[in-house]
Enzyme design. Structure first.
Site, short mmCIF file in Angstrom:
data_model
loop_
_atom_site.label_atom_id
_atom_site.label_comp_id
_atom_site.label_asym_id
_atom_site.label_seq_id
_atom_site.Cartn_x
_atom_site.Cartn_y
_atom_site.Cartn_z
N SER C 63 0.94 -1.14 -0.20
CA SER C 63 -0.17 -0.07 -0.03
C SER C 63 0.99 1.23 -0.14
CB SER C 63 -1.03 -0.07 1.30
OG SER C 63 -2.05 -0.94 0.93
N LYS C 66 0.23 3.51 -2.84
CA LYS C 66 -0.62 4.45 -2.96
C LYS C 66 -0.19 5.91 -2.77
CE LYS C 66 -4.46 1.16 -1.05
NZ LYS C 66 -3.61 0.14 -1.17
N TYR C 188 -3.63 -2.26 -10.53
CA TYR C 188 -3.33 -2.04 -9.01
C TYR C 188 -2.70 -2.96 -8.47
CZ TYR C 188 -5.18 -2.08 -4.26
OH TYR C 188 -5.14 -1.99 -2.86
N TYR C 240 -4.27 3.20 7.68
CA TYR C 240 -5.39 2.65 7.91
C TYR C 240 -6.21 2.97 8.86
CZ TYR C 240 -2.60 -0.58 5.04
OH TYR C 240 -1.84 -1.39 4.14
N VAL C 258 1.06 -3.70 3.93
CA VAL C 258 0.91 -4.81 4.82
C VAL C 258 2.39 -5.68 4.54
CG1 VAL C 258 -1.54 -5.01 4.94
CG2 VAL C 258 -0.42 -6.00 2.89
#
Lengths: 304, 304, 304, 304
Positions: C63, C66, C188, C240, C258
């Protein structure tokens, strides 16, 4: 139909599960009731009574009172009632605030706590002492004077009614409660604390099996249409979040309470009440649900 | 019961509302159907047919197909089906993902889209060409061969099925879908695109009014208990988020579709189907709901 | 500031917890990474590098990608991006569909999976091979060519991406995804599968510490204002559902993955990256969070 | 930094929007405040005061009081406080009950109403007359004695506090409120009804800009770490459901109130307070938000 034989058969089949489940424990008065109780009664429209076990022992009717306060509120308000309370299954555990928020303070149906608080609010507006009016109505329906509410139960309920208070204030914030919250909660807790036996309750519901007319006196309490609609509401919303499953397994209009009672009816025929204090996780009597499922299996008296 | 006279009376009373409501518009094939259609049929267990208006005009059965795929899935899986699908009213608009998340990918009941996707998944496992199996089953129930699905409707449904795809993938993430998502969606969209008339559908449901036995042939399709339970499920979950209100007003087991059809039944007596494309906000036919409410008022044939 | 001494001190203090937490296990390629890894790097705006442990070992950035796809999407779309993605913390576990439904398919922020799927969709529109464009952008930021995505990781991600597929279809149903869902998911998953080391990542983020200007070349990648705003977004949404707690304890803009990496920065000064694969229940590296908390304690370099 | 010039520049730029937005209208005392007010003050750690417009006019601080009751509650409870209140942004409108239910009566953070009710509960346990203690604390922070709460505002708040009562009872049902609900609500409403000017508030917050030490006296009110953490909490949770957007646009720790005040601070430098009663839909002052955004643009004093 030989209801006495059927009741005996039911008790025999149910024997292994009586005592299972968890007795409601949020107030001491309920927590100390023995889980070994089991009673069941059938009262036909013609007045015949069949019963077994502890069918004449009074117990705390709890949420079964919502059925009768609904009848009284309908007598007060007529269909205008449905502007303040919905008629849809809640699809959520019985005391959830979430749905109340999504629907701007209008409870999904009169049989969840939020809905019954609105019923009590209506009775507070109509009657100086609403709990007395409810007790008198039930005496008329059950045909005798020895019905009361238990003051200690009512007080314990009231002292722990924080979540109901939250719902009441929440509805008040949306303008859906007219009387002071404390007064509504007092009335609500006293309605829940009324004590009746299986025979009392089965007789009290016969007017709904009889299209709205009290069998003994012939007095019309609701129109045939209103009685039919109440039965529909019991079927879709009467047993907390397990209403779909209950309709599926039992197939009768019913209203349950955490005291372990379940009151059902066979349209055109009879009222049926069972009591056994051990509860399923959904809040319905474990042995009581199975007893009613066996009842429809043995009698073929599902409405479907 | 003079059903023909009753159907005429219903049409007369309903005349002012026919054409009201909004025709489903998410695919062009449904959007262009005239809102002026109105048809209604009663088919009794003895085979008698009563009908009025456009009762013999085929229309897109849409979610009414869920009733029949449920019967077929029950024939495949028996009660094991209920480990993958619940039996409770959804308490939410019919295509909500929220509840699916709260319940770990197990749909609340087989009549919401998510539940019917699991039904289609079961049929994909059992049949090489599930839509053919469904069409053949409906031909048997309706008693003639001229039943098909509309390929253009199926394709339009499939091209816009993003939300159903989302639900399917979501359930797959919880392990509650066994076949490839694309294959399940193909089958699901074809089931929805089947075309039948009111007479076809009313006849097709008579076996549920007849305790699970196909009236003409005497073939048992479901046990009496399973048929009874299906009726209960239709009552509590068959008309989207308006099931409580529908039970309250109509009091008959029913399944509706956004094509404007509502299929109901009177246990022990007959199947009833009405079609009128204008919808209420809940997704049920506006004139159709009123027609069925008038039907129970005039016939007294509510189950309650 | 003697960052080398500080990194040594951090490793010494953290030694007892390295290996604690749970390594991500939803794909085999991540599940088999040793939880004993620990690396940390500080890269200052002037180019100085301080590092310790496994700081030069490439790991799956997951992530953290992102953050960089957001920069690229902002370069494509400018502030128009915020019409498709919100800027508020999600207040829910990171892959929830509930909030997406409440907000009509507009993700709460670009750092939850739904938001990053929209970012990938934007890159799919702009670039023929978006994963190549992202890898090339990261090579430029990290200053060397040896950055790739792991094809096996990307394939495993893609094969198990049912929940992301659900979200993508759900957003498509609201019109918030322009390209075919399969294509967006391919991109993605490849972005998530990029491998970089702590040193690479710490260097790659220095332009955000440097008000939007790439330190080595002086090239402006974002306006000072946009860089500042991105930092704010990292602080409120980067870790998160633990973003509030992370801001409270660490007080630096950060983005976690993660794979066990957490990338942070000290405005005006340096990029900081830590890697340790054992995760907290929130999905953030357990030792990594503590390492960064210790970093701000020892350096006094909280932004507050 | 020439703050006086900057304040003049801000007022000039903001002139067109002053009076826009909606003044809070749920109680008459707030509804009748003129939307034309605009005041702004900067108070530096060294005691320098810069101000413009209505900066010396007392207004109802409302939710800004939550910042100061949090400081007092932390002084009472230390980190044990965080067992009863979370530290995450709420991701929901500021008075939602939903999240409270999902998290078993533990409010997401101390700046939503539910969280501040727990703060008031803590002060009720610690102080005989908590509102007096809060007023005295604010007098010390602001450096003068002329600070009071408005009894009519407090009474109006209390009379309409149904939703806060609902939340309080709801938390009590989870055991997260120790004192009688009525008493907690009395205190809470009085805290909200305190009146202070922009200059008062900007001075009162300087100790948080000064790492926990009251500038004039040198008295330490919080540890440096606790002060830093409070700033982080203001940034992530201080401006209702718009905290992410506020951090993005303004980039300073801040706490707003529906009276139209927003109190912010620049770590290490100064407190800043702006007041303008017209609100955005999120409940934050419309002109106030823009004024602070302009402040960080002109001064470059974002923390990012």
């Amino acid at each position: 139909m030989d209801y006495s034989a059927i009741l005996h058969e039911i008790r025999e089949r149910l024997a292994p599960v009586i005592g299972q489940g968890r007795v409601a424990s949020y107030i001491p008065e309920l927590a100390t009731v023995s889980p070994q109780h089991f009673g069941m009664a059938v009262v036909c429209i013609d007045g015949t009574v069949h019963s077994i076990g502890d069918a004449d022992v009074p117990f705390s009717i709890q949420s079964i009172s919502k059925l009768f306060t609904l009848v009284m509120a309908l007598q007060c308000e007529g269909d205008a009632l449905w502007q303040r309370i919905g008629r849809e299954p809640s699809g959520n555990p019985f005391n959830s605030l979430v749905q109340l928020e999504h629907e701007h303070g209008k409870p999904r149906n009169p049989f969840i706590n939020a809905g019954a608080l609105v019923l009590s609010d209506i009775l507070c507006t109509r009657y100086a002492v609403p709990e007395t009016a409810v007790v008198e109505f039930l005496r008329k329906l059950a045909g005798h004077e020895n019905i009361h509410y238990d003051r200690r139960v009512a007080k314990s309920e009231r002292d722990t009614a924080h979540r109901n208070a939250a719902m009441a204030y929440f509805m008040k914030s949306f303008g859906n409660l007219k009387n002071p919250v404390g007064q509504v909660l007092d009335a609500y807790c006293r309605h829940c604390a009324i004590e009746m036996s299986c025979i009392d309750l089965a007789r009290a519901v016969t007017f709904l099996a009889n299209h709205g007319v009290l069998p003994r006196s012939g007095e019309r309490l609701l129109t045939a249409s209103a009685a039919k609609r109440l039965n529909a509401l019991m079927l879709t919303c009467g047993t907390y979040d397990a209403a779909g499953d209950f309709a599926f397994r039992v197939g009768l209009p019913a209203k349950s309470g955490v005291g372990g009672g379940i009151l059902a009816l066979v349209p055109g025929e009879c009222g049926v009440c069972v009591w056994s204090p051990g509860l399923e996780p959904s809040g319905n009597s474990l042995a009581g649900s199975l007893a009613l499922e066996t009842f429809t299996t043995l009698t073929g008296r599902s409405i479907f």
